[in-house]
Design a protein around this motif. Sequence first.
Motif, PDB file in Angstrom:
ATOM      1  N   SER A 299     -45.152 -15.188   5.267  1.00  0.00           N
ATOM      2  CA  SER A 299     -44.652 -14.121   3.992  1.00  0.00           C
ATOM      3  C   SER A 299     -45.797 -14.111   3.109  1.00  0.00           C
ATOM      4  O   SER A 299     -46.275 -13.263   2.360  1.00  0.00           O
ATOM      5  CB  SER A 299     -43.626 -14.624   3.362  1.00  0.00           C
ATOM      6  N   ILE A 300     -46.873 -15.242   3.109  1.00  0.00           N
ATOM      7  CA  ILE A 300     -47.945 -15.442   2.270  1.00  0.00           C
ATOM      8  C   ILE A 300     -48.983 -14.345   2.992  1.00  0.00           C
ATOM      9  O   ILE A 300     -49.673 -13.598   2.260  1.00  0.00           O
ATOM     10  CB  ILE A 300     -48.556 -16.844   1.943  1.00  0.00           C
ATOM     11  N   PHE A 301     -49.376 -14.866   4.302  1.00  0.00           N
ATOM     12  CA  PHE A 301     -50.480 -13.987   4.902  1.00  0.00           C
ATOM     13  C   PHE A 301     -50.084 -12.318   4.782  1.00  0.00           C
ATOM     14  O   PHE A 301     -51.091 -11.643   4.544  1.00  0.00           O
ATOM     15  CB  PHE A 301     -50.161 -14.309   6.315  1.00  0.00           C
ATOM     16  N   SER A 302     -48.602 -12.043   4.643  1.00  0.00           N
ATOM     17  CA  SER A 302     -48.497 -10.460   4.535  1.00  0.00           C
ATOM     18  C   SER A 302     -48.937  -9.985   3.305  1.00  0.00           C
ATOM     19  O   SER A 302     -49.061  -8.774   2.948  1.00  0.00           O
ATOM     20  CB  SER A 302     -46.993 -10.402   4.588  1.00  0.00           C
ATOM     21  N   ARG A 303     -49.272 -10.885   2.061  1.00  0.00           N
ATOM     22  CA  ARG A 303     -49.772 -10.319   0.782  1.00  0.00           C
ATOM     23  C   ARG A 303     -51.253 -10.461   0.647  1.00  0.00           C
ATOM     24  O   ARG A 303     -51.773  -9.821  -0.388  1.00  0.00           O
ATOM     25  CB  ARG A 303     -49.065 -11.444  -0.190  1.00  0.00           C
ATOM     26  N   PHE A 304     -51.908 -10.878   1.872  1.00  0.00           N
ATOM     27  CA  PHE A 304     -53.336 -10.714   1.696  1.00  0.00           C
ATOM     28  C   PHE A 304     -53.793  -9.416   1.923  1.00  0.00           C
ATOM     29  O   PHE A 304     -53.178  -8.502   2.741  1.00  0.00           O
ATOM     30  CB  PHE A 304     -53.934 -11.701   2.848  1.00  0.00           C
ATOM     31  N   ASN A 305     -54.892  -9.076   1.155  1.00  0.00           N
ATOM     32  CA  ASN A 305     -55.541  -7.573   1.423  1.00  0.00           C
ATOM     33  C   ASN A 305     -55.953  -7.061   2.953  1.00  0.00           C
ATOM     34  O   ASN A 305     -55.779  -6.109   3.103  1.00  0.00           O
ATOM     35  CB  ASN A 305     -56.588  -7.318   0.497  1.00  0.00           C
ATOM     36  N   GLU A 306     -56.355  -8.227   3.640  1.00  0.00           N
ATOM     37  CA  GLU A 306     -56.819  -8.035   4.942  1.00  0.00           C
ATOM     38  C   GLU A 306     -56.013  -8.841   5.626  1.00  0.00           C
ATOM     39  O   GLU A 306     -55.513  -9.888   5.653  1.00  0.00           O
ATOM     40  CB  GLU A 306     -58.483  -8.354   4.797  1.00  0.00           C
ATOM     41  N   PRO A 307     -55.613  -8.218   7.116  1.00  0.00           N
ATOM     42  CA  PRO A 307     -54.825  -9.047   8.196  1.00  0.00           C
ATOM     43  C   PRO A 307     -55.771 -10.059   8.729  1.00  0.00           C
ATOM     44  O   PRO A 307     -56.930  -9.878   8.600  1.00  0.00           O
ATOM     45  CB  PRO A 307     -54.530  -8.042   8.992  1.00  0.00           C
ATOM     46  N   LEU A 308     -55.048 -11.236   9.093  1.00  0.00           N
ATOM     47  CA  LEU A 308     -55.843 -12.129   9.792  1.00  0.00           C
ATOM     48  C   LEU A 308     -55.919 -12.063  11.086  1.00  0.00           C
ATOM     49  O   LEU A 308     -55.216 -11.206  11.600  1.00  0.00           O
ATOM     50  CB  LEU A 308     -54.846 -13.467   9.654  1.00  0.00           C
ATOM     51  N   ALA A 309     -56.765 -12.458  11.828  1.00  0.00           N
ATOM     52  CA  ALA A 309     -57.235 -12.440  13.102  1.00  0.00           C
ATOM     53  C   ALA A 309     -56.024 -13.376  13.919  1.00  0.00           C
ATOM     54  O   ALA A 309     -55.687 -14.407  13.187  1.00  0.00           O
ATOM     55  CB  ALA A 309     -58.433 -12.696  13.593  1.00  0.00           C
ATOM     56  N   LYS A 310     -55.705 -13.061  15.185  1.00  0.00           N
ATOM     57  CA  LYS A 310     -54.793 -14.098  15.646  1.00  0.00           C
ATOM     58  C   LYS A 310     -55.343 -15.326  15.853  1.00  0.00           C
ATOM     59  O   LYS A 310     -54.626 -16.259  15.691  1.00  0.00           O
ATOM     60  CB  LYS A 310     -54.423 -13.355  17.183  1.00  0.00           C
ATOM     61  N   ALA A 311     -56.776 -15.704  16.085  1.00  0.00           N
ATOM     62  CA  ALA A 311     -57.550 -16.924  16.096  1.00  0.00           C
ATOM     63  C   ALA A 311     -57.275 -17.405  14.896  1.00  0.00           C
ATOM     64  O   ALA A 311     -57.105 -18.797  14.924  1.00  0.00           O
ATOM     65  CB  ALA A 311     -58.589 -16.485  16.599  1.00  0.00           C
TER      66      ALA A 311
END
Length: 193
Positions: free
Chosen positions: A26-38
Amino acid sequence: MAGVDLAVLWLYCDNEMRLLKKISKSIFSRFNEPLAKADYDDFYSIANLTLWRAYNSYNSDMGISFEGFQYSCLQKKFKTELTRRHRQKRILNQFAISLDGIMRNDEECNLLDFLSSDFDTFEEVAKRQEGGQYQDKVQQYISRLSNEQVNILNLLIDGYKVNEICRILEISEKRYAENMQTMRSYENVKILF
């Protein structure tokens, strides 16, 4: 000074850390850029460490629930980690130099002109030639190039230097570099292999 009950901590750790991962997502979803799977594994490790630190430093006298405290700790830690990663990228990007970029000196050329390499795209294609396909592949490659790029290719084959090609074709060094980048791009060269 009252801490948090160990049973509350167990809720985060139960079922392969599912609750901790859910909160992290839920915190990741608020980032401006998506995280890489790694990156997810790295951030889950950070979340795990942050959970234990929050557990050890939480005090019920703080006026906030442990869940709220844990969430704010995760948010802060993730932001700090992203900032650190972006800082490293910016530092590395300061030193990045394009191999196709024109160098300013007595004889105008690019870094690729100075790199010694025995790799020759056309020679490699010739080695892999099967039943005359080499000529077809070269024709396909050339058909993808613009007229200006074909002219650059012909002049390079004839042994002209960068500054001579720019003068003959009446193009800027920047335009030459852009054409070379397109000519060397994987999208165009992959046809040859």
